[in-house]
Design an enzyme around this catalytic site. Sequence first.
Site, short mmCIF file in Angstrom:
data_model
loop_
_atom_site.label_atom_id
_atom_site.label_comp_id
_atom_site.label_asym_id
_atom_site.label_seq_id
_atom_site.Cartn_x
_atom_site.Cartn_y
_atom_site.Cartn_z
N THR A 116 -6.43 -2.54 1.59
CA THR A 116 -5.60 -2.24 2.71
C THR A 116 -6.52 -2.14 4.03
OG1 THR A 116 -3.76 -1.16 1.78
CG2 THR A 116 -4.42 -0.31 3.94
N GLY A 165 -7.89 -5.56 -16.99
CA GLY A 165 -9.18 -4.75 -17.15
C GLY A 165 -9.67 -4.36 -15.75
N CYS A 175 0.81 -1.19 -0.04
CA CYS A 175 0.02 -0.10 0.01
C CYS A 175 0.98 1.25 -0.10
CB CYS A 175 -0.97 -0.08 1.17
SG CYS A 175 -1.87 1.73 1.37
N CYS A 195 -1.57 1.89 -3.13
CA CYS A 195 -2.64 2.94 -2.82
C CYS A 195 -1.99 4.17 -2.98
CB CYS A 195 -3.24 2.82 -1.54
SG CYS A 195 -3.35 0.94 -0.94
N GLU A 209 -26.71 14.87 -4.03
CA GLU A 209 -28.00 15.16 -3.67
C GLU A 209 -29.08 14.13 -4.11
OE1 GLU A 209 -30.15 19.19 -4.51
OE2 GLU A 209 -28.38 19.44 -5.63
N LYS A 222 0.20 5.44 -6.25
CA LYS A 222 -0.95 5.51 -7.02
C LYS A 222 -1.82 6.59 -6.99
CE LYS A 222 -4.75 3.86 -6.52
NZ LYS A 222 -5.65 2.67 -5.81
N SER A 269 -7.10 -0.16 -14.82
CA SER A 269 -8.04 1.03 -15.40
C SER A 269 -7.59 2.28 -14.66
CB SER A 269 -9.42 0.60 -15.16
OG SER A 269 -9.87 -0.70 -15.65
N GLU A 270 -7.08 2.01 -13.65
CA GLU A 270 -6.57 3.34 -12.96
C GLU A 270 -5.46 3.81 -13.61
OE1 GLU A 270 -8.24 2.71 -8.31
OE2 GLU A 270 -5.94 1.77 -8.76
N TYR A 299 -8.94 -3.05 -11.53
CA TYR A 299 -9.03 -1.65 -11.15
C TYR A 299 -7.49 -1.04 -11.35
CZ TYR A 299 -6.85 -2.56 -6.49
OH TYR A 299 -6.19 -2.88 -5.24
N HIS A 331 -27.70 21.21 -1.34
CA HIS A 331 -27.93 21.80 -2.48
C HIS A 331 -26.83 22.77 -2.95
CE1 HIS A 331 -29.91 22.66 -6.44
NE2 HIS A 331 -30.05 24.03 -5.99
C1 LIG Z 1 -1.09 -0.69 -7.62
C2 LIG Z 1 -2.11 -1.04 -6.38
C3 LIG Z 1 -2.92 -0.18 -5.95
C4 LIG Z 1 -3.54 -0.32 -4.85
N1 LIG Z 1 -4.66 0.37 -4.54
C5 LIG Z 1 -5.38 0.25 -3.35
C6 LIG Z 1 -6.43 1.37 -2.95
O1 LIG Z 1 -6.47 2.46 -3.47
N2 LIG Z 1 -6.74 0.83 -1.81
C7 LIG Z 1 -7.01 -0.32 -0.99
O2 LIG Z 1 -7.58 -0.32 0.00
N3 LIG Z 1 -5.88 -1.16 -1.59
C8 LIG Z 1 -5.34 -0.99 -2.69
N4 LIG Z 1 -4.29 -1.95 -2.88
C9 LIG Z 1 -4.18 -3.02 -2.15
C10 LIG Z 1 -3.39 -3.09 -0.89
O3 LIG Z 1 -2.14 -2.39 -1.31
C11 LIG Z 1 -3.17 -4.53 -0.31
O4 LIG Z 1 -4.44 -4.91 -0.30
C12 LIG Z 1 -2.52 -4.25 1.30
O5 LIG Z 1 -1.48 -3.80 0.86
C13 LIG Z 1 -2.31 -5.71 1.67
O6 LIG Z 1 -1.75 -5.70 2.90
P1 LIG Z 1 -0.97 -6.58 3.31
O7 LIG Z 1 -0.60 -6.56 4.80
O8 LIG Z 1 -1.73 -8.03 3.47
O9 LIG Z 1 0.33 -6.96 2.51
P2 LIG Z 1 1.29 -5.95 1.89
O10 LIG Z 1 0.82 -4.58 2.27
O11 LIG Z 1 1.66 -6.49 0.72
O12 LIG Z 1 2.61 -6.34 3.06
C14 LIG Z 1 3.37 -7.41 2.85
C15 LIG Z 1 4.69 -7.11 3.15
O13 LIG Z 1 5.27 -8.54 3.48
C16 LIG Z 1 6.71 -8.73 2.88
N5 LIG Z 1 7.16 -9.84 2.89
C17 LIG Z 1 6.66 -10.81 1.97
N6 LIG Z 1 7.20 -12.22 2.14
C18 LIG Z 1 7.98 -11.91 3.36
C19 LIG Z 1 8.87 -12.77 4.06
N7 LIG Z 1 8.89 -14.09 3.75
N8 LIG Z 1 9.55 -12.34 5.01
C20 LIG Z 1 9.54 -11.15 5.47
N9 LIG Z 1 8.53 -10.03 4.86
C21 LIG Z 1 7.98 -10.65 3.80
C22 LIG Z 1 6.60 -7.79 1.77
O14 LIG Z 1 7.77 -7.39 1.45
C23 LIG Z 1 5.46 -6.68 2.20
O15 LIG Z 1 6.35 -5.23 2.83
C24 LIG Z 1 -3.56 -1.79 -4.12
C25 LIG Z 1 -2.64 -2.57 -4.47
C26 LIG Z 1 -1.86 -2.40 -5.76
C27 LIG Z 1 -0.71 -3.19 -6.16
#
Ligand SMILES: Cc1cc2nc3c(=O)[nH]c(=O)nc-3n(C[C@H](O)[C@H](O)[C@H](O)COP(=O)(O)OP(=O)(O)OC[C@H]3O[C@@H](n4cnc5c(N)ncnc54)[C@H](O)[C@@H]3O)c2cc1C
Length: 452
Positions: A311, A176, A43, A48, A440, A51, A181-182, A178, A435
């Site tokens: 997130t 296709g 994120c 997020c 609205e 982006k 498209s974003e 999000y 309004h």
């Molecule tokens: C381009 C893009 C745009 C997005 N936009 C949005 C948005 O607008 N709104 C929204 O709500 N969500 C959005 N998301 C989704 C959101 O980023 C994820 O749902 C969220 O980050 C998931 O959180 P998480 O804690 O599961 O994993 P992550 O945030 O991916 O964190 C996982 C972490 O674990 C670490 N890791 C992995 N394996 C290991 C290991 N074996 N040992 C130690 N560390 C490790 C990784 O390096 C990473 O830092 C977007 C995602 C992308 C790719």
Amino acid sequence: MSFDYDLFVIGGGSGGVRAARVAAGDTGAKVALAEEDRYGGTCVIRGCVPKKLMVFASEYADMVGDAQAYGWDIKAGAFNWGHFRGKMHAELDRLEGIYRNILKNNGVESFDARAKLVDAHTVELSDGTRKTAKHILIATGGHPVKPDILGAELAITSNEIFHLETLPKTMLIVGGGYIASEFAGIMNGLGVKTTQFYRGAQILRGFDDEARGLVCEEMCQAGIDVHLGTNVLEMRKEGDQIWVKATNGEERLFDQVMFATGRAPNADDLGLEALGIERGRKGEILVDDYSQTGVPSVFAIGDVTDRVNLTPVAIREGMAFVETVFKGNPTKPDHELIPTAIFTQPEMGTVGLSEEDAAEQEPIDVYSTSFKPMQQAFAGRAQRVLMKLVVSKASRKVLGCHIVAPGAGEMIQLAGIAVKMGATKEDFDRTVAVHPTMSEELVTMKTPVRSA
Ligand SMILES: Cc1cc2nc3c(=O)[nH]c(=O)nc-3n(C[C@H](O)[C@H](O)[C@H](O)COP(=O)(O)OP(=O)(O)OC[C@H]3O[C@@H](n4cnc5c(N)ncnc54)[C@H](O)[C@@H]3O)c2cc1C
């Protein structure tokens, strides 16, 4: 049996950092966390946050035109990608620092290392050291995957787009969903001649048909060359460009190609198989309603479980885990009626069921209106917005609310409260309109446009 820690968290992203912080800060548990890359995770570092900054950057081009239409004597200059990229990465560095400090200030010991499970209570770090913990939480997120297409290695993914040396003049975005498209909207707004291929019949699959139809229409109006029912067959390098052959027979050259065709959970090489922790069809870690795996001391949250990959959901799953395991209050994360925004241009905000899904469930009334909003219409733009409510005929509850409009993400957060509370169409009607606004219309639609 004594352990080094009460909790060892693998992954310092949205879910992992929150769970570690709350477990340590609120309950005094002894907590450690391992992060192999950058703190903040997808994120903050490659999702997020950067982006949304790029969305903001890309929206200024139209604003200059609108300002001129409103009488301002201003001229659009060129967009300086290098300037913006530098500022964006400085902001990400700042946020990463905050995430590191959150952990430190709450007494969480962090390891800049990759971690994997050795047994139900032991993790091994990349330097070979082993740590034991009463509970282990896997919050390793996911990663983008490229399709198995000849020349796919020439394309970038959403991971690399934030690091481009220069902005391409032409770009193909494949996908296709999000993210595809974003980024089509972002690149188009930044002045890149943008083409989007999607193999399906309409972008944003799974969302309300009328809403995604309008988003696609407006994206085309804005100049994005959207090709539906089209995929990449093969690609190869041609000079500085990438030659792309499409399934519709077309052959074209692009400066840059990005695949946003799917993501996979980071669940490989974690030692899961040896422990008998089950994985699903996409490789996700299978958990029960309390995020517990088949091994009682091991839990998993966030994208690695592929439930709702957002997130705020990963964060809530982390909080529910702490409630359950460290506060003695078994709590299931609530995955019902999650409001969400798609930062396309125009934006889409949605909560609840699409018209199509609701109609399969029960008889419904659909209230929907599409119009040119005042601010953009005055500036001479043809852009239309959509306000839509999907209502149960029997209970009159609003089952779904779908908004396509500038600021739809902000609007749906608030409409989401009403829908989550079980508001009926009549509750919406009893609310006085603000309004003049676009939203609205949500409280002034009198008759259904159709019933199903
Ligand atoms: C381009 C893009 C745009 C997005 N936009 C949005 C948005 O607008 N709104 C929204 O709500 N969500 C959005 N998301 C989704 C959101 O980023 C994820 O749902 C969220 O980050 C998931 O959180 P998480 O804690 O599961 O994993 P992550 O945030 O991916 O964190 C996982 C972490 O674990 C670490 N890791 C992995 N394996 C290991 C290991 N074996 N040992 C130690 N560390 C490790 C990784 O390096 C990473 O830092 C977007 C995602 C992308 C790719």
